[in-house]
Design an enzyme around this catalytic site. Structure first.
Site, PDB file in Angstrom:
ATOM      1  N   GLU A  24       0.810  -1.283  -0.045  1.00 39.65           N
ATOM      2  CA  GLU A  24      -0.222   0.113  -0.048  1.00 39.65           C
ATOM      3  C   GLU A  24       0.764   1.212   0.006  1.00 39.65           C
ATOM      4  O   GLU A  24       0.564   2.308  -0.877  1.00 39.65           O
ATOM      5  CB  GLU A  24      -0.810  -0.187   1.156  1.00 39.65           C
TER       6      GLU A  24
ATOM      7  N   SER B  17       4.606 -19.894  -1.644  1.00 37.23           N
ATOM      8  CA  SER B  17       4.260 -21.319  -1.403  1.00 37.23           C
ATOM      9  C   SER B  17       3.643 -21.828  -2.572  1.00 37.23           C
ATOM     10  O   SER B  17       3.329 -21.313  -3.514  1.00 37.23           O
ATOM     11  CB  SER B  17       3.590 -21.445  -0.156  1.00 37.23           C
TER      12      SER B  17
ATOM     13  N   ASP C 164      -6.079  -9.708   1.297  1.00 30.92           N
ATOM     14  CA  ASP C 164      -6.052  -8.392   1.796  1.00 30.92           C
ATOM     15  C   ASP C 164      -6.539  -7.967   2.952  1.00 30.92           C
ATOM     16  O   ASP C 164      -7.714  -7.794   3.319  1.00 30.92           O
ATOM     17  CB  ASP C 164      -6.774  -7.298   0.607  1.00 30.92           C
TER      18      ASP C 164
ATOM     19  N   ASP D  14      -5.198  -2.885   6.267  1.00 27.53           N
ATOM     20  CA  ASP D  14      -5.420  -1.529   5.738  1.00 27.53           C
ATOM     21  C   ASP D  14      -4.671  -0.538   6.468  1.00 27.53           C
ATOM     22  O   ASP D  14      -4.723  -0.443   7.627  1.00 27.53           O
ATOM     23  CB  ASP D  14      -6.896  -1.046   5.615  1.00 27.53           C
TER      24      ASP D  14
END
Length: 825
Positions: free
Chosen positions: A195, A265, A337, A340
């Site tokens: 971000e 992975s 996600d 934030d």
């Protein structure tokens, strides 16, 4: 003269004797902590006898009449072999490294204190179910039994490192194990850095349309145009030329790695219809940063629900990737996600308050004292907003995107004080079918993972972990920092578990993930805009579809595959105007070196083999090419792009949406073409190789620079000692191969292999005892143990050891049996 000679001889002999005595003393005290695997021991905290049978690879097979005894045995075995590692991990998550290592780790401690993960772990203990609490308590008792034994019998403080560093050891507690899970979440964190980088690039780029080039979305539709960060954030235009700020990511003890090395992975499974043996197959190789010893530790637990065997992490009573007799499970990073960055506006009249949708409110504050070895303590004020902890501007360059009069906080699923991830892991180990494993997965919180499953009948994949519920009107859709005072930027709880992607009994008979994009769903059900792979998945798809049926060996072959689809794609594109166009040139000239390099690459199939020169030429070329493309637009910010982004190179050379504009050097008068830049970048790369390697192009070898760096986090940089504690191996593979061997991306040698599959496992349910696994170093963390690095050579060569639940096979070549007995027996 004779007298002088005699005195010199006497002095020399005396010095040699003294050195010998010192070495002998060091060896004696260090060897006192070598575990004895063949013994009987009476211990406190145990109700039933425990047997720990060590097979030929020092994998413990643990038996008891009840599950508490088994978890007690695992705690004891972990503390026998990895005590130093466990203690360092606990101090890391507590933010107490500086008590041992001094000022070098103060910044790390400050960050971990701000996240307050250890307090959250302590609070989460009460949220676990009864079986999990019993397992945690038994595991802690096993660790403490080993600590008592060390203190009672003077066993060299438990590890050689304890003689070099004064580290008082407190008893192990159930909260410590939950804290280790939260530490793993820190190590896998990538969204924060991403971000911030996206916001910084938005501020730096004159043409905002070019942001989609340098940080491209994974292929697929549905992603809308990004807003300009300066339009989102009042005062952000003043940050346009702000320079980067150093963080705590460079110390080997730091769990913060940045977006290029956060997590990865591979995992895949095949149903009976796609298996040559008629049984399901599963392969898993989680990727983390390399270390000596490896973070992974192999173990077999004989629970009341059946035996389980696979990869554990010392500090936790969990088999994270492994199998029972009926179910196999593996993990891949989901790239959900789950974080934030929230920009909080301070009250200009009272900086201890911040703006909320209901007006200014005071931060929740608490003082925390960091004790520092050989220095005065530091008092830290921890601040939390309603959105989460406030972080310093120095971390992840947050200060470069935080306007004056504001601070940055983070909302993150790992900051849950009722975290039941431990209960989910224990439930998974006891599951007997895909259905039961899916039910157990609902309790996963963080770090989010893709759970690859195979029982005897079918295969499945489910994303587990808490998915934040975001408002559809979120200003940046979670892709950039947003104002925390705006109601629609704030989280609104979690989505239901049903919203997590799942693939059950697929019609094609195969499921898998290489950190690639899983679903195409509109925001806010999107899962993520940033995915960990767009390249490996192409090779994996081809290898899976090349065969109608697969076997254990074909899954092993795929795990070890070193062909780079990225190289096969980019080289014809980047060099399209250079191939076979060179004119005759004298030996030793730039033109001749370029001609030879292109000749080698023209015949290369993209295999990143350690013995070949082509992978090194290719990687150096692409690295120099990206540097040429971005440096004039980004300046110092280009240093943050440590790894080549294949989709960026491809967009530029295909001129997708005008991306070819990156080829023109904006500060020069001529208009450079992409062919010009490709040629100049190749010359840059060859010059660098000549200066650093000093050899003919055809004599280069990828493995000379691409060495796996299994380094000791504390002693790995100490002169002389580093030759004993570090494990270095030349390796094949690269950033974008299935046998992932991620390069460092910076430093004098940016091609060091620092991140990859520390654990590999392949499970075959037609013949479970033919399943195999391996770790990258050895089971022991004791440098004097033969098990410190005995699996390292196997791992490098792509070999494995058997993964058997057959007790007789383990006993046939055991290195010892430890019997733990309750007091009174």
């Amino acid at each position: 003269m004779v007298r002088i000679f005699r005195w010199l001889m006497r002095i020399t002999v005396a010095v040699l004797v003294l050195v010998g005595l010192v070495v002998g003393a060091v060896y004696y005290f260090a060897s006192r902590s070598l575990p004895d695997y063949d013994k009987r021991l009476t211990v406190d905290g145990l109700d039933t006898p425990v047997e720990i049978l060590r097979d030929h690879a020092n994998v413990p097979h643990i038996f008891s009449d009840d599950d508490a005894g088994v978890f007690f045995g695992l705690g004891y075995a972990h503390a026998q072999d990895r005590l130093w590692q466990m203690m360092v991990m606990r101090r890391t998550v507590q933010g107490r490294l500086s008590e041992v290592f001094g000022a070098r780790t103060v910044e790390i401690d400050k960050l971990l204190r701000r996240f307050d993960l250890y307090r959250l772990a302590r609070t989460s203990v009460a949220a676990q179910d009864a079986d999990t609490l019993a397992a945690l308590e038994a595991y802690a008792a096993g660790v403490n039994a080993r600590l008592d034994e060390i203190n009672r019998d003077a066993l060299g403080r438990g590890a050689p490192e304890m003689f070099l560093f004064d580290m008082p050891i407190a008893p192990w507690h159930p909260a410590d194990s939950i804290a280790v899970i939260k530490l793993m979440a820190v190590q896998m964190m990538s969204q924060l850095d991403r971000e911030v980088l996206r916001a910084r690039l938005s501020l730096a780029l004159p043409d905002k349309a070019r942001l989609a080039d340098i940080l491209p979305d994974a292929p697929g539709t549905g992603v809308g145009a990004l807003p300009d960060y300066a339009a989102l954030m009042p005062g952000a235009d003043t940050l346009r030329f702000a320079g980067g700020m150093g963080g705590a990511a460079n110390d080997p003890l730091s769990p913060f790695r940045g977006p290029g090395l956060a997590n990865a992975s591979n995992g895949w499974a095949a149903a009976p219809s796609r298996s040559a043996s008629g049984g399901t197959l599963l392969a898993n190789d989680p990727h983390l940063g390399f270390s000596a010893p490896s973070i992974w530790y192999l173990a077999r637990l004989e629970l009341s629900s059946g035996g389980v065997i696979g990869g554990t992490i010392p500090g936790m009573p969990l088999v994270l990737s492994g199998r029972s007799d009926r179910l196999g499970w593996g993990l891949t990073s989901s790239y959900l996600d789950d974080l934030d960055v929230m920009i909080e506006e301070l009250n200009p009249d009272n900086p201890e308050q911040y703006r909320t949708p209901d007006g200014f409110q005071p931060f929740e504050t608490r003082r925390s004292i960091i004790e520092i070895k050989d220095s005065a303590p530091v008092t830290l004020t921890l601040r939390w907003s309603e959105n989460g902890p406030v972080l310093p501007g120095s971390h992840a360059d947050l200060g470069t995107i935080t306007p004056p009069g504001h601070v940055a906080a983070v909302s993150w699923t790992a900051l849950d004080d009722q975290d039941t991830t431990m209960s989910a892991g224990l439930g998974l180990m006891r599951a007997r079918s895909i259905r039961e494993a899916m039910v157990a997965g609902e309790k996963f919180v963080a770090p989010s993972q893709n759970l690859i499953l195979a029982d005897r009948l079918d295969v499945a994949m489910k994303t587990v972990g808490a998915m934040p519920r975001r408002n559809a009107n979120h200003d940046s859709q979670g892709r950039m920092p947003a104002l925390g005072a705006v109601e629609h930027n704030r989280w609104q709880g979690r989505l239901s578990y049903d919203a997590n992607p799942e693939f059950i009994a697929p019609s094609g008979g195969i499921v898998g993930n290489t950190n690639n994009k899983l679903v195409e769903r509109p925001f806010p059900l999107h899962v993520s805009f940033d995915w960990g792979d767009t390249q490996r998945v192409q090779r994996w798809t081809r290898l899976m579809q090349l065969r109608h049926v697969h076997s254990r060996d074909s899954f092993v072959e795929a795990q070890l595959d070193t062909v780079s689809v990225t190289a096969r794609t980019l080289l014809p594109l980047v060099g399209k105007d250079l191939w076979f166009t060179g004119e005759a040139a004298p030996d030793g000239t730039t033109e001749r070196r370029r001609h030879m390099a292109l000749e080698l690459l023209a015949d290369w199939n993209g295999e990143m083999n350690e013995y070949l020169p082509e992978p090194l030429i290719y990687m150096a070329w692409m690295r120099a090419l990206q540097e040429r493309l971005v440096r004039d637009e980004l300046g110092p910010l280009a240093d943050e792009l440590t790894h080549v982004e294949p989709l960026f190179i491809e967009r530029v050379f295909r001129d997708v949406d005008g991306a070819g504009a990156w080829c023109d050097v904006i500060h020069s008068t001529p208009r450079e073409t992409c062919s010009d830049i490709a040629r100049m970048a190749l010359d840059d790369a060859l010059t660098w190789l000549t200066e650093t390697q000093g050899t003919a192009i055809e004599s280069l070898a990828w493995g000379d620079l691409h060495q796996a760096t299994h380094d000791h986090a504390v002693l790995g940089e100490v002169p002389l000692l580093r030759y004993f504690v570090n494990i270095r191996q030349s390796t094949s593979g690269g950033d974008n191969t299935l046998n992932r061997a991620k390069t460092a991306g910076k430093g004098a040698n940016p091609f060091r292999n620092v991140h990859g599959a520390g654990f590999r496992g392949v499970y075959d349910f037609a013949d479970p005892d033919s399943s195999v696994f391996v770790i990258s170093t050895g089971q022991s963390g004791h440098v004097l143990s033969r098990h410190y690095d005995d699996m390292a050579t196997l791992w490098r060569r792509g070999e494995y050891i058997p993964m058997s639940l057959d007790t007789d096979l383990a006993r046939a070549a055991s290195v010892g049996v430890t019997r733990l007995l309750p007091k009174g027996e």
